[in-house]
Design a protein around this motif. Structure first.
Motif, mmCIF file in Angstrom:
data_model
loop_
_atom_site.group_PDB
_atom_site.id
_atom_site.type_symbol
_atom_site.label_atom_id
_atom_site.label_comp_id
_atom_site.label_asym_id
_atom_site.label_seq_id
_atom_site.Cartn_x
_atom_site.Cartn_y
_atom_site.Cartn_z
ATOM 1 N N SER A 42 0.832 -1.213 0.000
ATOM 2 C CA SER A 42 0.000 0.000 0.000
ATOM 3 C C SER A 42 0.861 1.255 0.000
ATOM 4 O O SER A 42 0.548 2.240 -0.678
ATOM 5 C CB SER A 42 -0.932 -0.014 1.221
ATOM 6 O OG SER A 42 -1.831 -1.103 1.157
ATOM 7 N N MET A 43 1.950 1.237 0.758
ATOM 8 C CA MET A 43 2.864 2.384 0.766
ATOM 9 C C MET A 43 3.536 2.557 -0.591
ATOM 10 O O MET A 43 3.720 3.683 -1.067
ATOM 11 C CB MET A 43 3.923 2.199 1.853
ATOM 12 C CG MET A 43 3.407 2.350 3.271
ATOM 13 S SD MET A 43 4.756 2.074 4.462
ATOM 14 C CE MET A 43 3.930 2.553 5.988
ATOM 15 N N ALA A 44 3.905 1.440 -1.209
ATOM 16 C CA ALA A 44 4.533 1.504 -2.536
ATOM 17 C C ALA A 44 3.586 2.120 -3.552
ATOM 18 O O ALA A 44 4.004 2.865 -4.439
ATOM 19 C CB ALA A 44 4.971 0.116 -2.979
ATOM 20 N N LYS A 45 2.302 1.820 -3.429
ATOM 21 C CA LYS A 45 1.307 2.404 -4.330
ATOM 22 C C LYS A 45 1.190 3.913 -4.133
ATOM 23 O O LYS A 45 0.703 4.622 -5.012
ATOM 24 C CB LYS A 45 -0.052 1.739 -4.105
ATOM 25 C CG LYS A 45 -0.136 0.305 -4.618
ATOM 26 C CD LYS A 45 -1.542 -0.254 -4.396
ATOM 27 C CE LYS A 45 -1.695 -1.627 -4.994
ATOM 28 N NZ LYS A 45 -3.067 -2.160 -4.818
ATOM 29 N N MET A 46 1.631 4.388 -2.970
ATOM 30 C CA MET A 46 1.628 5.826 -2.702
ATOM 31 C C MET A 46 2.905 6.481 -3.224
ATOM 32 O O MET A 46 3.124 7.677 -3.014
ATOM 33 C CB MET A 46 1.511 6.080 -1.197
ATOM 34 C CG MET A 46 0.248 5.548 -0.552
ATOM 35 S SD MET A 46 0.305 5.779 1.256
ATOM 36 C CE MET A 46 -1.018 4.691 1.767
ATOM 37 N N GLY A 47 3.762 5.692 -3.853
ATOM 38 C CA GLY A 47 4.980 6.244 -4.425
ATOM 39 C C GLY A 47 6.198 6.140 -3.535
ATOM 40 O O GLY A 47 7.250 6.710 -3.857
ATOM 41 N N HIS A 93 4.578 -4.098 -7.087
ATOM 42 C CA HIS A 93 4.660 -2.636 -7.074
ATOM 43 C C HIS A 93 6.048 -2.143 -6.670
ATOM 44 O O HIS A 93 6.191 -1.040 -6.142
ATOM 45 C CB HIS A 93 3.584 -2.051 -6.164
ATOM 46 C CG HIS A 93 2.198 -2.474 -6.555
ATOM 47 N ND1 HIS A 93 1.492 -1.888 -7.571
ATOM 48 C CD2 HIS A 93 1.417 -3.483 -6.082
ATOM 49 C CE1 HIS A 93 0.319 -2.494 -7.709
ATOM 50 N NE2 HIS A 93 0.255 -3.472 -6.828
ATOM 51 N N GLY A 94 7.051 -2.990 -6.895
ATOM 52 C CA GLY A 94 8.422 -2.567 -6.680
ATOM 53 C C GLY A 94 8.936 -2.663 -5.262
ATOM 54 O O GLY A 94 10.049 -2.200 -4.978
ATOM 55 N N ILE A 95 8.164 -3.242 -4.338
ATOM 56 C CA ILE A 95 8.698 -3.383 -2.986
ATOM 57 C C ILE A 95 9.905 -4.310 -3.031
ATOM 58 O O ILE A 95 9.982 -5.224 -3.846
ATOM 59 C CB ILE A 95 7.651 -3.911 -1.975
ATOM 60 C CG1 ILE A 95 7.284 -5.367 -2.260
ATOM 61 C CG2 ILE A 95 6.436 -3.022 -1.923
ATOM 62 C CD1 ILE A 95 6.496 -6.023 -1.125
ATOM 63 N N LEU A 96 10.861 -4.037 -2.173
ATOM 64 C CA LEU A 96 12.063 -4.861 -2.089
ATOM 65 C C LEU A 96 11.974 -5.756 -0.863
ATOM 66 O O LEU A 96 11.527 -5.311 0.204
ATOM 67 C CB LEU A 96 13.302 -3.977 -2.010
ATOM 68 C CG LEU A 96 13.552 -3.076 -3.218
ATOM 69 C CD1 LEU A 96 14.700 -2.121 -2.939
ATOM 70 C CD2 LEU A 96 13.838 -3.907 -4.458
ATOM 71 N N ALA A 255 -1.743 2.049 6.270
ATOM 72 C CA ALA A 255 -0.544 2.483 5.544
ATOM 73 C C ALA A 255 -0.509 3.996 5.393
ATOM 74 O O ALA A 255 0.543 4.627 5.551
ATOM 75 C CB ALA A 255 -0.491 1.812 4.174
ATOM 76 N N ASP A 256 -1.652 4.576 5.095
ATOM 77 C CA ASP A 256 -1.727 6.031 4.937
ATOM 78 C C ASP A 256 -1.383 6.736 6.247
ATOM 79 O O ASP A 256 -0.631 7.713 6.259
ATOM 80 C CB ASP A 256 -3.128 6.429 4.464
ATOM 81 C CG ASP A 256 -3.233 7.918 4.211
ATOM 82 O OD1 ASP A 256 -2.520 8.427 3.336
ATOM 83 O OD2 ASP A 256 -4.036 8.579 4.910
ATOM 84 N N ARG A 257 -1.922 6.224 7.356
ATOM 85 C CA ARG A 257 -1.610 6.823 8.658
ATOM 86 C C ARG A 257 -0.135 6.656 9.008
ATOM 87 O O ARG A 257 0.501 7.584 9.522
ATOM 88 C CB ARG A 257 -2.489 6.200 9.760
ATOM 89 C CG ARG A 257 -3.932 6.691 9.744
ATOM 90 C CD ARG A 257 -4.698 6.221 10.960
ATOM 91 N NE ARG A 257 -4.950 4.779 10.910
ATOM 92 C CZ ARG A 257 -5.957 4.224 10.258
ATOM 93 N NH1 ARG A 257 -6.808 4.983 9.591
ATOM 94 N NH2 ARG A 257 -6.125 2.915 10.278
ATOM 95 N N ALA A 258 0.410 5.471 8.724
ATOM 96 C CA ALA A 258 1.808 5.206 9.058
ATOM 97 C C ALA A 258 2.751 6.142 8.317
ATOM 98 O O ALA A 258 3.807 6.513 8.841
ATOM 99 C CB ALA A 258 2.154 3.751 8.754
ATOM 100 N N MET A 259 2.380 6.519 7.098
ATOM 101 C CA MET A 259 3.235 7.414 6.334
ATOM 102 C C MET A 259 3.337 8.797 6.964
ATOM 103 O O MET A 259 4.265 9.563 6.661
ATOM 104 C CB MET A 259 2.735 7.534 4.893
ATOM 105 C CG MET A 259 2.990 6.309 4.026
ATOM 106 S SD MET A 259 4.684 5.676 4.092
ATOM 107 C CE MET A 259 5.664 7.134 3.827
#
Length: 288
Positions: A42-47, A93-96, A255-259
């Protein structure tokens, strides 16, 4: 050796402020890895550039849950066969993902020298990341305690089972009394509704308020969702397989809150501190 590695880590780019979150729970089976992976995606989708560290060093399963093929893992980094960059696996989504091993007892009992090797690997990491999410092992081992307290934020995943609450309390107690950790973010997982999640949080808070000097914060209530089981069978994250499902919506909110959780500007806000803390604690523990 430890001092040399610490100095090496301090030479890392100080402008690279990295958010470090440990996801733990005390008990196995509470959905910790699902929360980790879906939050990361979810964080990766936020860029954001996100790395997941599979810190269940002896029973790794992050790569399995996503159906990823792993040829090398952290044991190969520690043996000097390759660099950390070379073992990283690219997920959705590119997460490592920094994969650990499975069925290897020795990886659960690293020596100070081996911890120094892990630090050296991270100090030489060339891949830029914004967020590091650490999926810890179950239980209250020294490794779990070290990974948890070295992170900026600790997300404690609990479900409505007596053993889950008991084990979560035990882990909170150890981190608080032995390591001076005072703040914990609670995720109520697999609950029937928001009210049940709040009641679960209230049960845990009642005990910690009575016996410990800690501050708990309920950051998410994730409902029981049969789509999670379906997504696991598909080896896909639920936020991808069933994006409109109740659990997906809750985790995307988490995820949004954690960011927006602040990154401290003092030690603890840098990746090098995270790893330096691990090796320092391991060394102190073995000198006792």
């Amino acid at each position: 050796m430890i001092d040399d590695q610490a100095r090496s880590l301090r030479r890392m780019n100080q402008s690279r402020l990295i958010k470090v979150i440990a996801v733990t729970g005390g008990k196995g089976g509470v959905g910790k890895t699902n929360i980790t992976l879906n939050t990361a995606i979810s964080m990766a989708k936020m860029g954001k550039r996100v790395m997941v560290l599979d810190a269940d060093l002896g029973l790794a399963n992050v790569d399995v849950m996503l159906g990823l093929r792993v040829e090398k893992n952290l044991s190969h980094v520690l043996s000097g066969e390759c660099t950390l960059d070379e073992v990283l696996v690219v997920g959705p989504h590119g997460i490592l993902i920094a994969p650990a091993t499975s069925g290897t007892q020795s990886m659960t009992e690293l020596s100070p020298t081996e911890h120094a090797g892990l630090i050296r690997a991270f100090s030489e990491l060339r891949t830029d990341i914004d967020v590091l999410i650490v999926d810890t092992a179950a239980g209250i081992s020294d490794m779990v305690l070290s990974f948890s307290r070295a992170s900026q934020d600790i997300m404690m995943v609990v479900c409505d089972e007596p053993t889950s609450l008991t084990d979560a309390y035990a882990l909170i107690k150890l981190l608080n009394r032995e390591h001076g950790v005072f703040r914990f973010k609670i995720v109520a997982n697999m609950v029937r509704n928001m009210r049940e999640g709040q009641e679960l949080f209230a049960k845990l808070s009642k005990v910690t308020n009575r016996f410990l000097d800690v501050a708990l914060e309920l950051v998410a209530t994730v409902p029981y969702d049969e789509n999670i089981r379906r997504s696991v069978r598909k080896q896909k994250a639920i936020v991808d397989a069933f994006p409109g499902s109740p659990a997906s919506i809750a985790i995307k909110g988490l995820a949004d809150r954690a960011m927006h959780w602040p990154i401290p500007n003092q030690p603890g806000g840098h990746l090098e501190f995270f790893l330096e803390q691990l090796v320092a604690e391991k060394a102190v523990g073995e000198q006792r």
